[in-house]
Design an enzyme around this catalytic site. Structure first.
Site, PDB file in Angstrom:
ATOM      1  N   ASP A   1       0.657  -0.973   0.184  1.00  0.00           N
ATOM      2  CA  ASP A   1       0.250   0.230  -0.311  1.00  0.00           C
ATOM      3  C   ASP A   1       0.807   1.420   0.586  1.00  0.00           C
ATOM      4  O   ASP A   1       0.959   1.864   1.110  1.00  0.00           O
ATOM      5  CB  ASP A   1      -0.764  -0.024   1.112  1.00  0.00           C
ATOM      6  CG  ASP A   1      -2.402   1.091   1.227  1.00  0.00           C
ATOM      7  OD1 ASP A   1      -1.775   1.740   0.149  1.00  0.00           O
ATOM      8  OD2 ASP A   1      -2.446   1.302   1.801  1.00  0.00           O
TER       9      ASP A   1
ATOM     10  N   GLU B   1      -1.560  10.790  -0.423  1.00  0.00           N
ATOM     11  CA  GLU B   1      -3.401  10.185  -0.394  1.00  0.00           C
ATOM     12  C   GLU B   1      -3.490   9.834   0.847  1.00  0.00           C
ATOM     13  O   GLU B   1      -4.702   9.318   2.025  1.00  0.00           O
ATOM     14  CB  GLU B   1      -2.917   8.788  -1.439  1.00  0.00           C
ATOM     15  CG  GLU B   1      -4.484   7.887  -1.571  1.00  0.00           C
ATOM     16  CD  GLU B   1      -4.514   7.047  -0.861  1.00  0.00           C
ATOM     17  OE1 GLU B   1      -5.897   6.466  -0.835  1.00  0.00           O
ATOM     18  OE2 GLU B   1      -3.724   6.806   0.460  1.00  0.00           O
TER      19      GLU B   1
ATOM     20  N   ASP C   1      -4.516   0.258  -6.637  1.00  0.00           N
ATOM     21  CA  ASP C   1      -4.204   0.593  -5.296  1.00  0.00           C
ATOM     22  C   ASP C   1      -3.962  -0.433  -4.322  1.00  0.00           C
ATOM     23  O   ASP C   1      -5.100  -1.229  -4.061  1.00  0.00           O
ATOM     24  CB  ASP C   1      -5.446   1.459  -4.766  1.00  0.00           C
ATOM     25  CG  ASP C   1      -4.521   2.520  -3.402  1.00  0.00           C
ATOM     26  OD1 ASP C   1      -4.165   1.848  -2.873  1.00  0.00           O
ATOM     27  OD2 ASP C   1      -5.596   3.392  -2.945  1.00  0.00           O
TER      28      ASP C   1
ATOM     29  N   HIS D   1      -1.794  -0.687   6.806  1.00  0.00           N
ATOM     30  CA  HIS D   1      -0.798   0.213   7.596  1.00  0.00           C
ATOM     31  C   HIS D   1      -0.205  -0.097   8.488  1.00  0.00           C
ATOM     32  O   HIS D   1      -0.607   0.589   9.030  1.00  0.00           O
ATOM     33  CB  HIS D   1      -2.446   1.009   7.818  1.00  0.00           C
ATOM     34  CG  HIS D   1      -3.377   1.862   6.782  1.00  0.00           C
ATOM     35  ND1 HIS D   1      -4.245   2.862   6.635  1.00  0.00           N
ATOM     36  CD2 HIS D   1      -2.490   1.822   6.096  1.00  0.00           C
ATOM     37  CE1 HIS D   1      -4.311   2.946   5.855  1.00  0.00           C
ATOM     38  NE2 HIS D   1      -3.063   2.918   5.047  1.00  0.00           N
TER      39      HIS D   1
END
Length: 472
Positions: A127, A161, A190, A279
Site C-alpha cells: 500500500d 493520499e 491501489d 497500514h
C-alpha cells in the site's frame, strides 16, 4: 489506501462469466505481458528508499521525496515529459509526479495513476508501492514498445493520499476546465499484491462502466474470477469521478476478512485479512503475493495498450460521457443555477466524494430550494440516463406521512416533468444511487432540476452529489 469501515464488503457482487466482445477495447491489440521481475525490482528499490529514510515513505519526510525523485528519473530516462508538482499539507510539502508520453492526440487523454506515499508506520510496499510499481513498469514498457498511440497517455503518481487523497485532488482542482474535459478515462491501481489476495474491480462510477466491463472481460479471458467493489470514494479516482470523468480500477484487498467462499474461489486463507499488514510496519517487501502482482500488472498493460488506440474522435466511448458540467459540485456553483448557498462544502453533511455537494432543505420551516443545469441530449442517442447519489436524513418520526420532498425534474420549454420524488420516508444513513431514464428528451436542450420543499417544522435534508447524465 485510506482507512474506511466495511470497505470491500458493501456493494460487492460476483461478476458473471463473460467473453471478450469483438470490436471492444479488449480486442483492439494484443495484450502485453508486463514484466513482474522488473516490477518487483521497482518494489525492492522503494523498500531500500524506505529503509534508508527512517523506515517509511510518508508525506513530508525524506523517504517520500526520494521516492518521487526516483520515479521521475526513471520516466525522464524513458522519454516522458515529466513534472514534479508540489503542494502543501499538514505533514509538510508533498509532490505529484506527472508523466506524459509525447505522442498521440492531446485532446483525448487516457490516464492511469496510483498513490506513491506510505503511512508513517512503515514502508508501504503493498500500500501502495505495488500499484505505483505496476503503473511505472507499464509506462516504461509502453515507451520501449514502439507503439504509436492514437490518444495521449498520461501517468500520475500521487502524494499525500494517506492524508485524504490530497495529491490527486490538488492535481484535478488545478487543471483548467478545458484540460479536465480532455481526460477520457482515469484508471486507478491501489494495493494490487495483497498477500492473501482477492481480485476486485471498481464499480462506483456509472460513467466508467465501459472500462469496468473491459477489465472484467480481460480477467475472465484469463480464467480469473473477480468481484465488483464499491470503493466509496476511498482512493485517488474520487477526484476524477467527482468531475464526471469515467474511472475504473483494480484492488486486491486490505484489512477486510476473506470469506470461505472467496477462499474457495481465489485460494488463500479464509477468515484472515487480505492484507494483515495493512497500514503497519510489516508492509515490507516480504508482504507481497507475486502471482496477484503479475496478474494485476498485465491487466494494467491490457488497458493502457488498448485504450491508447481507442477512437474517441469518431465513436462514442464505451465509458459514456457525462453531459453535465461540474457534476460533483467541486467547482462550487459553476454551471449550476438556483437557490444561493445550496451548493456547499460544509462539513455538517458529508459529500459522496470530494468536498462539495448540493444540500437542499434542512431548514425546519416552510421553504423551497432548487438547483438546475441546462443540458443538450444528442438526437442520435439510443439510451440516455440521469443518475445521482442522494443521502436523506430527517427529524420527522413518522413512518407513513410525507412532509418534506425533493423532486427530480426535467424542464422542457414550458413543460415541467417530475421524474422521481423522494421524501422524509426515504431517509438513509448513507448515499444511495438513483438512475432515471431521460431518452424521451433526445434531440432537445432541457434543464435538469432538483426542487426541494419542506413543511413548517422538523427538518429533512436532501444531499445530492455526483450527478451524471449520459447518452449512448
Amino acid at each position: 489506501m485510506l482507512k474506511s469501515p466495511l470497505y470491500g464488503v458493501l456493494g460487492v457482487a460476483l461478476i458473471a462469466t463473460a467473453v471478450l466482445v469483438p470490436g471492444s477495447a479488449a480486442n483492439a491489440v494484443d495484450s502485453p505481458d508486463i514484466s513482474v521481475t522488473n516490477t518487483k525490482a521497482h518494489l525492492d528499490q522503494l523498500q531500500t528508499i524506505a529503509t534508508n529514510n527512517g523506515g517509511n515513505r510518508y508525506t513530508g519526510r525524506t523517504g517520500y521525496r526520494a521516492s518521487a525523485d526516483w520515479v521521475k528519473a526513471k520516466l525522464d530516462a524513458a522519454g516522458f515529459t515529466t513534472t514534479l508538482q508540489s503542494f502543501s499539507t499538514s505533514a509538510g510539502t508533498s509532490y505529484n509526479v506527472i508523466a506524459e508520453w509525447p505522442q498521440g492526440d492531446p485532446n483525448h487523454v487516457v490516464m492511469a495513476g496510483s498513490h506513491l506515499d506510505s503511512v508513517s508506520a512503515g514502508p508501504g510496499i503493498n500500500d501502495n508501492g505495488s500499484g505505483s510499481a505496476g503503473v511505472l513498469e507499464t509506462a516504461l514498457e509502453y515507451a520501449a514498445s514502439g507503439q504509436v498511440p492514437k490518444n495521449r497517455l498520461r501517468f500520475g503518481f500521487w502524494g499525500a493520499e494517506e492524508l485524504g487523497l490530497l495529491g490527486s485532488k490538488y492535481y484535478v482542482n488545478n487543471l483548467p476546465s478545458a484540460e479536465r474535459d480532455k481526460i477520457e478515462l482515469y484508471l486507478n491501481f491501489d494495493m494490487i499484491a495483497s498477500p492473501n489476495p482477492g481480485y476486485f474491480i471498481y464499480d462506483d462510477n456509472a460513467a466508467g462502466n465501459g472500462a469496468r466491463d473491459d477489465l472484467k472481460a480481460y480477467f475472465t479471458s484469463k480464467s480469473i474470477q473477480t468481484e465488483y467493489v464499491d470503493v466509496q470514494g476511498r482512493s485517488d479516482h474520487a477526484a476524477f469521478r467527482s468531475l464526471g470523468i469515467p474511472t475504473a480500477g483494480t484492488f486486491s484487498g486490505a484489512e477486510e476478512i476473506k470469506t470461505s467462499a472467496q477462499a474457495t474461489k481465489w485460494g488463500g486463507t479464509a477468515n484472515q485479512a487480505f492484507d494483515a499488514c495493512y497500514h503497519r510496519s510489516c508492509d515490507t517487501i516480504n508482504n507481497l503475493n507475486l502471482t496477484s502482482l503479475d496478474r494485476q500488472i498485465d491487466a494494467i498493460g491490457y488497458m493502457i495498450w488498448n485504450y491508447a488506440q481507442k477512437d474517441y474522435g469518431t465513436t462514442v466511448p464505451p465509458t459514456g460521457d457525462n453531459l453535465l458540467l461540474n457534476p460533483g459540485f467541486e467547482s462550487g456553483a459553476t454551471n449550476w443555477t438556483g437557490t444561493t448557498g445550496v451548493i456547499t462544502n460544509s462539513t455538517s453533511k458529508p459529500a459522496h466524494s470530494g468536498s462539495y455537494k448540493a444540500w437542499l432543505q434542512g431548514n425546519g420551516r416552510s421553504s423551497t430550494e432548487n438547483i438546475g443545469q441546462s443540458v443538450a441530449i444528442p438526437a442520435s442517442a439510443t439510451a440516455a440516463s440521469l443518475s445521482l447519489w442522494i443521502r436523506i436524513d430527517t427529524a420527522e418520526t413518522t413512518t407513513s406521512t410525507v412532509y418534506d420532498t425533493v423532486k427530480v425534474q426535467v424542464v422542457d420549454g414550458g413543460t415541467t416533468t417530475t421524474l422521481a420524488t423522494y421524501s422524509n420516508l426515504d431517509k438513509s444513513t448513507s448515499y444511495v444511487q438513483k438512475t432515471l431514464n431521460v431518452l424521451a428528451y433526445k434531440g432537445k436542450t432541457v434543464t435538469v432540476r432538483f426542487l426541494g420543499a419542506e413543511d413548517s417544522s422538523l427538518q429533512t435534508s436532501f444531499v445530492i452529489d455526483d450527478v451524471a447524465l449520459t447518452a449512448g
